[in-house]
Motif scaffolding. Structure first.
Motif, short mmCIF file in Angstrom:
data_model
loop_
_atom_site.label_atom_id
_atom_site.label_comp_id
_atom_site.label_asym_id
_atom_site.label_seq_id
_atom_site.Cartn_x
_atom_site.Cartn_y
_atom_site.Cartn_z
N ASP A 209 15.62 58.26 -101.14
CA ASP A 209 16.41 57.55 -100.12
C ASP A 209 16.23 56.03 -100.22
O ASP A 209 16.32 55.32 -99.23
CB ASP A 209 16.08 58.02 -98.71
N SER A 210 15.96 55.55 -101.43
CA SER A 210 15.88 54.11 -101.64
C SER A 210 17.22 53.48 -101.28
O SER A 210 18.28 54.09 -101.47
CB SER A 210 15.53 53.80 -103.09
N MET A 211 17.17 52.26 -100.78
CA MET A 211 18.41 51.65 -100.33
C MET A 211 18.32 50.14 -100.28
O MET A 211 17.23 49.55 -100.29
CB MET A 211 18.81 52.19 -98.95
N CYS A 212 19.50 49.53 -100.22
CA CYS A 212 19.65 48.11 -99.93
C CYS A 212 20.65 47.99 -98.78
O CYS A 212 21.75 48.53 -98.86
CB CYS A 212 20.14 47.34 -101.15
N ILE A 213 20.23 47.29 -97.73
CA ILE A 213 21.07 47.09 -96.55
C ILE A 213 21.30 45.60 -96.35
O ILE A 213 20.35 44.81 -96.45
CB ILE A 213 20.40 47.69 -95.30
N ASP A 214 22.52 45.20 -96.06
CA ASP A 214 22.79 43.77 -95.89
C ASP A 214 22.48 43.33 -94.45
O ASP A 214 22.14 44.17 -93.59
CB ASP A 214 24.22 43.43 -96.33
N PRO A 215 22.55 42.03 -94.14
CA PRO A 215 22.14 41.54 -92.81
C PRO A 215 22.95 42.09 -91.64
O PRO A 215 22.51 42.00 -90.49
CB PRO A 215 22.33 40.02 -92.93
N ASN A 216 24.11 42.66 -91.91
CA ASN A 216 24.92 43.26 -90.85
C ASN A 216 24.77 44.77 -90.77
O ASN A 216 25.46 45.43 -89.99
CB ASN A 216 26.39 42.89 -91.06
N GLY A 217 23.89 45.33 -91.59
CA GLY A 217 23.66 46.77 -91.57
C GLY A 217 24.50 47.56 -92.56
O GLY A 217 24.44 48.79 -92.58
N LYS A 218 25.26 46.87 -93.39
CA LYS A 218 26.10 47.55 -94.37
C LYS A 218 25.25 48.06 -95.53
O LYS A 218 24.37 47.38 -96.03
CB LYS A 218 27.17 46.60 -94.90
N VAL A 219 25.56 49.27 -95.99
CA VAL A 219 24.84 49.88 -97.10
C VAL A 219 25.37 49.33 -98.42
O VAL A 219 26.55 49.49 -98.75
CB VAL A 219 24.97 51.42 -97.09
N ILE A 220 24.51 48.68 -99.18
CA ILE A 220 24.87 48.18 -100.50
C ILE A 220 24.51 49.20 -101.58
O ILE A 220 25.23 49.36 -102.57
CB ILE A 220 24.14 46.85 -100.79
N TYR A 221 23.40 49.89 -101.35
CA TYR A 221 22.92 50.91 -102.30
C TYR A 221 22.15 51.95 -101.53
O TYR A 221 21.38 51.62 -100.62
CB TYR A 221 22.04 50.25 -103.36
N TYR A 222 22.36 53.21 -101.90
CA TYR A 222 21.59 54.31 -101.29
C TYR A 222 21.52 55.47 -102.27
O TYR A 222 22.54 55.86 -102.84
CB TYR A 222 22.22 54.77 -99.98
#
Length: 260
Positions: A209-222
Motif C-alpha cells: 500500500d505504498s503511496m504518494c499523496i499530494d497536498p490536497n489529498g489527491k492520490v499520485i501513486y498507490y
C-alpha cells in the motif's frame, strides 16, 4: 528545480539476512532505466523488522552503509531507507539519507513500537531531520511516527514533502491508508510512504500500500500487495498553489516539543 523524480521500491524482504537482501536489492534496482533524484527503500530494508538488534546491528562503516554509498554513486541520486545501527552500545532504527558523493544525514526513529517491543531493543531518537534536494525541503520519518501528528506537524512550513519508510502490517492497513492522506492535507505537503510486502519471520503479512499523496489529498501513486519498483515525478508548484489558495498553516497553534 520544481520537479522531483522519485523511485520507490515496495519490496519483499528476506528475514534477518543482510547479504541476501542487499544482493536482491542490487539486482532489482538494476532494472531502473531512467534517471531519478531519489530512491526510497522500506524500513529495516536489510533485515526486516527484527528485534534481534544485538546480532543484526551494524556500525556506521558497515556493509550496508558501504552498499548505500555504492548505489547512490551508481544511480547518481540520493538513496534512503532505515537499517539497524549500533553506536556507543545502543541500538537504533536509523534512516540514512545517502548522497551520491558519499555524504549523508541520518534520523533515529522517535516513536518505537511498544506493541512489538521495539522499545525494549532500540533507543529512541529525539531530533527531527530536514534535508534538501533540488530545492525541496524534505522531512524523513519511520513507520510508527505516522501515528503522531504533533511530531510531524509542519511548523513554520519546514518541509514540502514528508517521507515515511515502513514495515506496516496488512491487518492495520486501514490505518495506514487513512493516516497518510491526513498528514498530507493537514501539513499541505506531499507525503511519500514506502512499505514492504510479503510475510516476515513472524508470519506477519505486509500488503505494501505504498503511496504518494499530494497536498490536497489527491492520490499520485498507490500500489497494494505486489512488489513494485516505480518512478514518478512531483511538482513543487502544487505545494505553493495549495498553500496560497488555502493558507491555513499560518493560523496553526504554536507549541514546543520537549523530551520526556
Amino acid at each position: 528545480m520544481s520537479v522531483l523524480k522519485i523511485t520507490t521500491f515496495q519490496t519483499y524482504l528476506f528475514w534477518e539476512n543482510i547479504d541476501k537482501n542487499l544482493q536482491y536489492l542490487s539486482l532489482r534496482l538494476g532494472s531502473i532505466r531512467e534517471t531519478t533524484d531519489l530512491i526510497v527503500l522500506p524500513e529495516m530494508f536489510s533485515t526486516g523488522f527484527s528485534m534481534d538488534s544485538e546480532n543484526l546491528a551494524e556500525k556506521m562503516n558497515g556493509k550496508t552503509m558501504k552498499w548505500m554509498v555504492e548505489q547512490a554513486k551508481k544511480y547518481k541520486c540520493v538513496i534512503t531507507g532505515s537499517i539497524i545501527i549500533k553506536e556507543k552500545n545502543k541500538y537504533y532504527n536509523r534512516l540514512i539519507w545517502m548522497r551520491p558523493n558519499g555524504t549523508y544525514e541520518y534520523y533515529d526513529k522517535k516513536h518505537l513500537f511498544g506493541l512489538g517491543e521495539e522499545d525494549k531493543h532500540y533507543t529512541a531518537g529525539s531530533k527531527k531531520l530536514f534535508v534538501e534536494l533540488k530545492g525541496w525541503k524534505i522531512c524523513p520519518a519511520i513507520c510508527y511516527d505516522l501515528r503522531f501528528p504533533i511530531w510531524l506537524r509542519n511548523t513554520n512550513q519546514e518541509y514540502d514533502m514528508l517521507l515515511i519508510v515502513a514495515n506496516w502490517p496488512e491487518h492495520r492497513s486501514l490505518h495506514w491508508r487513512s493516516l497518510i492522506p491526513a498528514r498530507a492535507i493537514e501539513n499541505q505537503a506531499f507525503v511519500v510512504a514506502v512499505n514492504r510486502v510479503g510475510h516476515d519471520g513472524n508470519e506477519v503479512y505486509h500488503s505494501g500500500d505504498s503511496m504518494c499523496i499530494d497536498p490536497n489529498g489527491k492520490v499520485i501513486y498507490y500500489k497494494p500487495n505486489d512488489e513494485d519498483l516505480y518512478t514518478f515525478s512531483i511538482n513543487k508548484n502544487d505545494v505553493t498553489e495549495a498553500r496560497a489558495s488555502l493558507p491555513f498553516l499560518k493560523d496553526g497553534d504554536s507549541f514546543t516539543l520537549t523530551d520526556q
